[in-house]
Write a protein that holds these residues in place. Sequence first.
Motif, PDB file in Angstrom:
ATOM      1  N   GLU A 309       0.867  -1.170   0.000  1.00 51.23           N
ATOM      2  CA  GLU A 309       0.000   0.000   0.000  1.00 51.23           C
ATOM      3  C   GLU A 309       0.909   1.227   0.000  1.00 51.23           C
ATOM      4  O   GLU A 309       1.680   1.409   0.943  1.00 51.23           O
ATOM      5  CB  GLU A 309      -0.922  -0.001   1.217  1.00 51.23           C
ATOM      6  N   LEU A 310       0.811   2.062  -1.029  1.00 46.18           N
ATOM      7  CA  LEU A 310       1.800   3.121  -1.221  1.00 46.18           C
ATOM      8  C   LEU A 310       1.206   4.259  -2.041  1.00 46.18           C
ATOM      9  O   LEU A 310       0.349   4.039  -2.901  1.00 46.18           O
ATOM     10  CB  LEU A 310       3.024   2.527  -1.917  1.00 46.18           C
ATOM     11  N   PHE A 311       1.681   5.481  -1.770  1.00 43.31           N
ATOM     12  CA  PHE A 311       1.347   6.621  -2.626  1.00 43.31           C
ATOM     13  C   PHE A 311       2.618   7.413  -2.897  1.00 43.31           C
ATOM     14  O   PHE A 311       3.647   7.256  -2.214  1.00 43.31           O
ATOM     15  CB  PHE A 311       0.277   7.513  -1.979  1.00 43.31           C
ATOM     16  N   GLY A 312       2.578   8.274  -3.906  1.00 46.08           N
ATOM     17  CA  GLY A 312       3.762   9.043  -4.253  1.00 46.08           C
ATOM     18  C   GLY A 312       3.429  10.271  -5.067  1.00 46.08           C
ATOM     19  O   GLY A 312       2.320  10.426  -5.590  1.00 46.08           O
ATOM     20  N   ALA A 336       4.996   4.426   1.879  1.00 44.75           N
ATOM     21  CA  ALA A 336       4.183   3.238   2.059  1.00 44.75           C
ATOM     22  C   ALA A 336       3.389   3.345   3.360  1.00 44.75           C
ATOM     23  O   ALA A 336       3.610   4.245   4.176  1.00 44.75           O
ATOM     24  CB  ALA A 336       5.064   1.993   2.084  1.00 44.75           C
ATOM     25  N   LYS A 337       2.463   2.426   3.548  1.00 50.67           N
ATOM     26  CA  LYS A 337       1.700   2.370   4.784  1.00 50.67           C
ATOM     27  C   LYS A 337       2.648   2.302   5.979  1.00 50.67           C
ATOM     28  O   LYS A 337       3.741   1.732   5.887  1.00 50.67           O
ATOM     29  CB  LYS A 337       0.788   1.142   4.759  1.00 50.67           C
ATOM     30  N   LEU A 342       9.792  -0.452   3.989  1.00 48.32           N
ATOM     31  CA  LEU A 342      10.353  -1.047   2.779  1.00 48.32           C
ATOM     32  C   LEU A 342      11.774  -0.601   2.501  1.00 48.32           C
ATOM     33  O   LEU A 342      12.497  -1.264   1.742  1.00 48.32           O
ATOM     34  CB  LEU A 342       9.486  -0.675   1.569  1.00 48.32           C
ATOM     35  N   PHE A 343      12.179   0.524   3.063  1.00 44.86           N
ATOM     36  CA  PHE A 343      13.451   1.145   2.714  1.00 44.86           C
ATOM     37  C   PHE A 343      14.333   1.257   3.967  1.00 44.86           C
ATOM     38  O   PHE A 343      13.890   0.993   5.087  1.00 44.86           O
ATOM     39  CB  PHE A 343      13.207   2.526   2.101  1.00 44.86           C
ATOM     40  N   TYR A 344      15.583   1.687   3.735  1.00 45.90           N
ATOM     41  CA  TYR A 344      16.523   1.800   4.853  1.00 45.90           C
ATOM     42  C   TYR A 344      17.319   3.086   4.701  1.00 45.90           C
ATOM     43  O   TYR A 344      18.016   3.290   3.717  1.00 45.90           O
ATOM     44  CB  TYR A 344      17.466   0.599   4.895  1.00 45.90           C
ATOM     45  N   THR A 349      12.592   2.525   7.257  1.00 43.93           N
ATOM     46  CA  THR A 349      11.663   3.621   7.040  1.00 43.93           C
ATOM     47  C   THR A 349      10.647   3.229   5.976  1.00 43.93           C
ATOM     48  O   THR A 349      10.895   2.335   5.162  1.00 43.93           O
ATOM     49  CB  THR A 349      12.414   4.899   6.607  1.00 43.93           C
ATOM     50  N   ASN A 350       9.513   3.908   5.986  1.00 46.26           N
ATOM     51  CA  ASN A 350       8.464   3.602   5.006  1.00 46.26           C
ATOM     52  C   ASN A 350       8.432   4.621   3.872  1.00 46.26           C
ATOM     53  O   ASN A 350       7.487   4.626   3.074  1.00 46.26           O
ATOM     54  CB  ASN A 350       7.091   3.547   5.689  1.00 46.26           C
ATOM     55  N   SER A 351       9.456   5.485   3.758  1.00 40.90           N
ATOM     56  CA  SER A 351       9.436   6.514   2.721  1.00 40.90           C
ATOM     57  C   SER A 351      10.778   6.583   1.996  1.00 40.90           C
ATOM     58  O   SER A 351      11.808   6.133   2.518  1.00 40.90           O
ATOM     59  CB  SER A 351       9.092   7.882   3.313  1.00 40.90           C
ATOM     60  N   ARG A 352      10.740   7.155   0.804  1.00 40.62           N
ATOM     61  CA  ARG A 352      11.963   7.327   0.018  1.00 40.62           C
ATOM     62  C   ARG A 352      11.847   8.585  -0.838  1.00 40.62           C
ATOM     63  O   ARG A 352      10.782   8.884  -1.387  1.00 40.62           O
ATOM     64  CB  ARG A 352      12.184   6.117  -0.902  1.00 40.62           C
ATOM     65  N   VAL A 353      12.977   9.311  -0.943  1.00 41.05           N
ATOM     66  CA  VAL A 353      13.080  10.459  -1.844  1.00 41.05           C
ATOM     67  C   VAL A 353      14.079  10.100  -2.940  1.00 41.05           C
ATOM     68  O   VAL A 353      15.169   9.594  -2.655  1.00 41.05           O
ATOM     69  CB  VAL A 353      13.539  11.737  -1.098  1.00 41.05           C
ATOM     70  N   GLU A 354      13.711  10.382  -4.188  1.00 40.69           N
ATOM     71  CA  GLU A 354      14.555  10.055  -5.334  1.00 40.69           C
ATOM     72  C   GLU A 354      14.830  11.318  -6.149  1.00 40.69           C
ATOM     73  O   GLU A 354      13.945  12.168  -6.295  1.00 40.69           O
ATOM     74  CB  GLU A 354      13.866   9.036  -6.246  1.00 40.69           C
ATOM     75  N   PHE A 355      16.035  11.411  -6.680  1.00 45.98           N
ATOM     76  CA  PHE A 355      16.376  12.465  -7.628  1.00 45.98           C
ATOM     77  C   PHE A 355      16.959  11.801  -8.861  1.00 45.98           C
ATOM     78  O   PHE A 355      17.874  10.978  -8.761  1.00 45.98           O
ATOM     79  CB  PHE A 355      17.371  13.460  -7.040  1.00 45.98           C
ATOM     80  N   LEU A 356      16.432  12.149 -10.031  1.00 45.16           N
ATOM     81  CA  LEU A 356      16.773  11.455 -11.260  1.00 45.16           C
ATOM     82  C   LEU A 356      17.028  12.449 -12.388  1.00 45.16           C
ATOM     83  O   LEU A 356      16.235  13.369 -12.601  1.00 45.16           O
ATOM     84  CB  LEU A 356      15.624  10.514 -11.655  1.00 45.16           C
ATOM     85  N   ILE A 357      18.126  12.265 -13.101  1.00 49.06           N
ATOM     86  CA  ILE A 357      18.412  13.010 -14.325  1.00 49.06           C
ATOM     87  C   ILE A 357      18.563  11.991 -15.455  1.00 49.06           C
ATOM     88  O   ILE A 357      19.288  10.998 -15.309  1.00 49.06           O
ATOM     89  CB  ILE A 357      19.697  13.842 -14.210  1.00 49.06           C
TER      90      ILE A 357
END
Length: 369
Positions: A309-312, A336-337, A342-344, A349-357
């Motif tokens: 269960e996740l939003f973004g 995520a819920k 899901l992440f470390y 932690t249940n969240s992630r920040v991504e930066f992409l080029i």
Amino acid sequence: MKNTLKLLTIMLAGTISIAKAQDSLKNNQLTISSYVDAYSAMHNTQSPQTEFQPYTAVGARDNSLGVNIAQIGLNFENDHIRSEVIFHAGDIPLATWDSDYQYLQAANVGMKLTEGLWLDAGFFSTHLGTESFLPKNNNLSSIAVLTYNEPFFQSGAKLSWDATDALYVEGWVLNGYHSFVDNNDSKSVGVLVNYNISDNTSITYTNLYGRENDDDFPLKQRRFYHNVYLDQNWGDEVFLTIGLDYATQTNSNIDDIEDNATLFGGLVTARYQFNPKWSITGRGELINDESGFVTGLITDNSGAQRGLELFGATLGTEYRPVEQAYLRAEVRYLEAKDNLELFYDGEPTNSRVEFLITLGFEMEKVFGF
């Protein structure tokens, strides 16, 4: 690798030899195409560069420079037959493709049955989903987590029909959901229906129905996956896409195996084109698969097994100096819920920040003979 190269050579040679052998075949056209997308990605979560980040296929390695995809394609078509072979490599196929056919994106051949009606068979990109797995086909390079869990490829046959100028229909018989080789003795069926309501508005519905469990599994798990999306634009400046997915699967509920499980998800993408070269795009996304019959089961922080269960949300900008090339920069936040860590990031932690080029270029050359 050797089998893939043999298949590519045989299909291309066979298609061209058929065309040469039939004097009645006219308007032969051979298209050679290529596409490369390179990336630099960073995530606030910690993982080795040798590993792929979960729930993404584009820019999947943390703190790394890489190639999402490099592909070359051959397409032949005339008044009666057509054939396509696409060969690819990069992190997208490494992260998501069937290992037996890792370098083969598509390989199919088709025959015209009557005016507007074609029969094609072989390996294809999926007909399901709002977004493509290829960055060049989307307004953003990153794909929604919902898209990541939809099929990327499929094997089977399709009938395609240009019914009218506004209506296009496909009917599919496939080995299964996201598979080249079937895992059971049952086939899946699906459709794609695209209708252009106006020059500015179109709606597309896709689905797939079939049994997904292995033959030795005692219960029959039949999946019915639906996807519908609306494309709307206002002139050459504002573009909107709204996509919704809904799926059910029998004998798959996490709390009672004999009950049905359900998945729902969606995304909204809005793009504003400042001028012919610059644009800005935003996307919201969510996915809810409580029983994990599509996304798989995850151990939550209480030790229980649950589905995803996740939003973004994603914000990106694109610069296109020419039609065939783009430079994009994006930032995305996923959450995520609460109990799905899901992440470390130093700690679970249940969240992630991504930066992409991403930097992409495609080209094609058409030969008539």
